[in-house]
Design an enzyme around this catalytic site. Structure first.
Site, mmCIF file in Angstrom:
data_model
loop_
_atom_site.group_PDB
_atom_site.id
_atom_site.type_symbol
_atom_site.label_atom_id
_atom_site.label_comp_id
_atom_site.label_asym_id
_atom_site.label_seq_id
_atom_site.Cartn_x
_atom_site.Cartn_y
_atom_site.Cartn_z
ATOM 1 N N VAL A 160 4.805 3.723 -9.139
ATOM 2 C CA VAL A 160 3.779 4.776 -9.072
ATOM 3 C C VAL A 160 2.522 4.195 -8.437
ATOM 4 C CG1 VAL A 160 2.349 6.401 -10.402
ATOM 5 C CG2 VAL A 160 4.690 5.924 -11.144
ATOM 6 N N GLY A 214 7.067 4.690 7.490
ATOM 7 C CA GLY A 214 7.912 4.166 6.412
ATOM 8 C C GLY A 214 7.434 4.568 5.034
ATOM 9 N N GLU A 217 9.907 9.245 1.720
ATOM 10 C CA GLU A 217 11.180 8.832 1.152
ATOM 11 C C GLU A 217 12.252 8.876 2.233
ATOM 12 O OE1 GLU A 217 12.206 7.747 -1.953
ATOM 13 O OE2 GLU A 217 10.090 7.608 -2.423
ATOM 14 N N LYS A 232 7.590 10.585 -10.597
ATOM 15 C CA LYS A 232 6.443 9.771 -11.023
ATOM 16 C C LYS A 232 5.833 10.335 -12.303
ATOM 17 C CE LYS A 232 5.428 7.861 -6.517
ATOM 18 N NZ LYS A 232 4.980 8.170 -5.153
ATOM 19 N N GLY A 329 0.835 2.256 1.219
ATOM 20 C CA GLY A 329 1.788 1.932 2.286
ATOM 21 C C GLY A 329 2.746 0.846 1.860
HETATM 22 N N1 LIG Z 1 8.441 3.266 1.178
HETATM 23 C C1 LIG Z 1 7.436 3.308 0.310
HETATM 24 O O1 LIG Z 1 6.262 3.336 0.707
HETATM 25 C C2 LIG Z 1 7.686 3.281 -1.172
HETATM 26 C C3 LIG Z 1 6.603 3.263 -2.056
HETATM 27 C C4 LIG Z 1 6.826 3.171 -3.443
HETATM 28 C C5 LIG Z 1 8.131 3.152 -3.920
HETATM 29 N N2 LIG Z 1 9.189 3.206 -3.040
HETATM 30 C C6 LIG Z 1 10.550 3.175 -3.580
HETATM 31 O O2 LIG Z 1 11.150 1.949 -3.203
HETATM 32 C C7 LIG Z 1 12.560 2.139 -3.008
HETATM 33 C C8 LIG Z 1 12.926 1.614 -1.613
HETATM 34 O O3 LIG Z 1 12.214 2.374 -0.642
HETATM 35 P P1 LIG Z 1 12.384 2.078 0.903
HETATM 36 O O4 LIG Z 1 11.296 2.831 1.569
HETATM 37 O O5 LIG Z 1 12.545 0.619 1.112
HETATM 38 O O6 LIG Z 1 13.799 2.791 1.174
HETATM 39 P P2 LIG Z 1 14.823 2.458 2.359
HETATM 40 O O7 LIG Z 1 14.108 1.908 3.533
HETATM 41 O O8 LIG Z 1 15.697 3.670 2.511
HETATM 42 O O9 LIG Z 1 15.699 1.268 1.745
HETATM 43 C C9 LIG Z 1 16.576 1.437 0.675
HETATM 44 C C10 LIG Z 1 17.625 0.352 0.732
HETATM 45 O O10 LIG Z 1 18.530 0.507 -0.357
HETATM 46 C C11 LIG Z 1 19.854 0.332 0.131
HETATM 47 N N3 LIG Z 1 20.757 0.963 -0.822
HETATM 48 C C12 LIG Z 1 20.837 2.260 -1.183
HETATM 49 N N4 LIG Z 1 21.770 2.420 -2.130
HETATM 50 C C13 LIG Z 1 22.281 1.188 -2.381
HETATM 51 C C14 LIG Z 1 23.286 0.681 -3.261
HETATM 52 N N5 LIG Z 1 23.944 1.484 -4.086
HETATM 53 N N6 LIG Z 1 23.550 -0.654 -3.261
HETATM 54 C C15 LIG Z 1 22.885 -1.473 -2.446
HETATM 55 N N7 LIG Z 1 21.922 -1.058 -1.587
HETATM 56 C C16 LIG Z 1 21.629 0.260 -1.561
HETATM 57 C C17 LIG Z 1 19.826 0.914 1.506
HETATM 58 O O11 LIG Z 1 20.929 0.457 2.272
HETATM 59 P P3 LIG Z 1 21.236 0.970 3.787
HETATM 60 O O12 LIG Z 1 19.933 0.966 4.542
HETATM 61 O O13 LIG Z 1 22.149 -0.070 4.299
HETATM 62 O O14 LIG Z 1 21.811 2.327 3.648
HETATM 63 C C18 LIG Z 1 18.485 0.371 2.007
HETATM 64 O O15 LIG Z 1 18.645 -0.953 2.453
HETATM 65 C C19 LIG Z 1 12.836 3.621 -3.215
HETATM 66 O O16 LIG Z 1 13.327 3.827 -4.511
HETATM 67 C C20 LIG Z 1 11.464 4.255 -3.050
HETATM 68 O O17 LIG Z 1 11.341 5.435 -3.812
HETATM 69 C C21 LIG Z 1 8.990 3.248 -1.691
#
Ligand SMILES: NC(=O)c1ccc[n+]([C@@H]2O[C@H](COP(=O)([O-])OP(=O)(O)OC[C@H]3O[C@@H](n4cnc5c(N)ncnc54)[C@H](OP(=O)(O)O)[C@@H]3O)[C@@H](O)[C@H]2O)c1
Length: 350
Positions: A160, A214, A217, A232, A329
């Site tokens: 969050v 990035g 979601e 959240k 970010g």
């Molecule tokens: N981006 C932000 O600013 C932000 C901020 C706060 C919180 N978050 C949270 O942080 C988390 C990651 O966000 P992100 O932006 O990095 O997402 P992302 O770029 O879509 O990355 C997610 C990763 O998880 C992998 N994945 C999904 N299911 C999986 C599984 N069952 N086993 C192994 N790997 C798996 C995906 O693999 P593939 O790519 O190979 O499919 C990808 O590498 C999310 O839960 C998001 O809500 C993100």
């Protein structure tokens, strides 16, 4: 001089946040109170890589192909990495030096397979840090109890408001204070979209900018339909209000149907339309919402615009306490994970 504790890291989900964490660990090496090695990584498309002696993190920050073992594991990749790595690191787990970093995508329907990853890690004696809201939104009390029994940490500061210390503010800096309500603008993507729409920018254009940065979601409908804000809100309610709810229990309205004309009329009247997550406890009753709200100009949440987030807590001993993040970010999110790793290492150094 006490030697810095060494942490063995297993990164489950190597997307934008996981990769940014690996580069931030590298950039911050001269100020970390711990040393670390990357024991394993996995993603759905890349598969699984594990080496108890440590992988070369630089190879994984920008990896587009596994070039290694067990490609194509799909959603079983997380389970496959943990099943292989945790038994092989049994001694390091017993010493409390293994941390599973859960950064898979949010599953707003069940929080899986992230919850299973957290359970497996804690039961094997690993600590868990996660940016994923799923585990605390769907299973906070169960996982916190499991971590307590195992004597390990279950930390989710970046779930969050990215990296700003929402949970550690309450648990570390305000001991003994009771929170009876919370209210915040905590979804950066929707905040940015609504601010852009005030200037006449179409929703789709503003959303595309958030995707390019990035911040949106992986599935942006989770943002515009209010699921991220609801998840959240569920985390905040479970942690601060001792609620036992999931995102499905949050009364939720997204911003998909916000009419640009109506939004400009609200802005012209000096108000601000923002997606607000709020909840309060009244005796045994807890109510939790995520919905667009027209905020009066003198509401502290009305000044939150662009990439900003803010959260206000109603407390017993301190009255209303607020925390504001001016820039959200990937770096901020990765920092939240890094801060959680630091907390674990400090505990080990005691
Ligand atoms: N981006 C932000 O600013 C932000 C901020 C706060 C919180 N978050 C949270 O942080 C988390 C990651 O966000 P992100 O932006 O990095 O997402 P992302 O770029 O879509 O990355 C997610 C990763 O998880 C992998 N994945 C999904 N299911 C999986 C599984 N069952 N086993 C192994 N790997 C798996 C995906 O693999 P593939 O790519 O190979 O499919 C990808 O590498 C999310 O839960 C998001 O809500 C993100």
């Amino acid at each position: 001089v006490t030697p810095r504790p060494s942490l063995h890291l297993l990164v489950v989900g190597l997307g934008r946040v996981g990769r940014r964490l690996l580069s931030l660990l590298d950039e911050s090496h001269d100020r970390l109170p711990f040393t670390w090695s990357l024991a394993g990584v996995c993603s759905r498309s890349l598969g699984v890589a594990f080496d108890p002696a440590g992988l070369d993190a630089a190879d994984w920050r920008g990896a587009t192909a596994m070039g290694a073992t067990r490609a194509g594991a799909g959603t079983a990749a997380g389970a496959a990495l943990l099943d292989e790595a945790l038994p092989a690191l049994r001694r390091e787990c017993a010493a409390g030096h293994v941390v599973v970093i859960e950064t898979t995508v949010l599953d707003a329907a069940r929080g899986e397979p992230a919850i299973a990853h957290v359970r497996t890690a804690l039961d094997a004696g690993a600590h868990v840090v996660t940016a994923n809201k799923g585990p605390a939104a769907f299973a906070f009390h169960e996982l916190a109890a499991r971590a307590e029994r195992a004597g390990r940490a279950f930390l989710f500061e970046s779930a969050v408001m990215d990296g700003v210390p929402v949970f550690s503010l309450a648990t570390e800096a305000m001991p003994g204070v009771r929170v009876s309500a919370f209210r915040g603008v905590v979804n950066t993507t929707c905040g940015y979209i609504l601010t852009a729409m005030e200037r006449g920018v179409p929703m789709a254009t503003a959303l595309a900018e958030m995707q390019a940065q990035g911040i949106a979601e992986a599935d942006p409908t989770l943002d515009v339909d209010g699921w991220d804000a609801a998840a959240k809100a569920a985390v905040l309610a479970n942690v601060f209000l001792d609620a036992r709810i999931t995102p499905l229990d949050v009364s939720r309205t997204g911003i998909r149907d916000v009419d640009p004309e109506a939004l400009r009329r609200v802005a012209a009247a000096g108000q601000r339309l923002r997606l607000v997550s709020w909840g309060r406890r009244d005796g045994a009753r807890v109510e939790v919402h995520a919905a667009p709200v027209a905020l009066a100009a003198d509401d502290p949440l009305a000044v939150v615009s662009g990439l900003e987030n803010a959260l206000y807590l109603a407390t017993d001993h301190l009255g209303e306490v607020g925390i504001v993040q001016r820039d959200g970010g990937l770096t901020q999110t990765a920092y939240g994970l890094l801060a959680d790793l630091t907390r674990i290492s400090r505990h080990l150094a005691r």
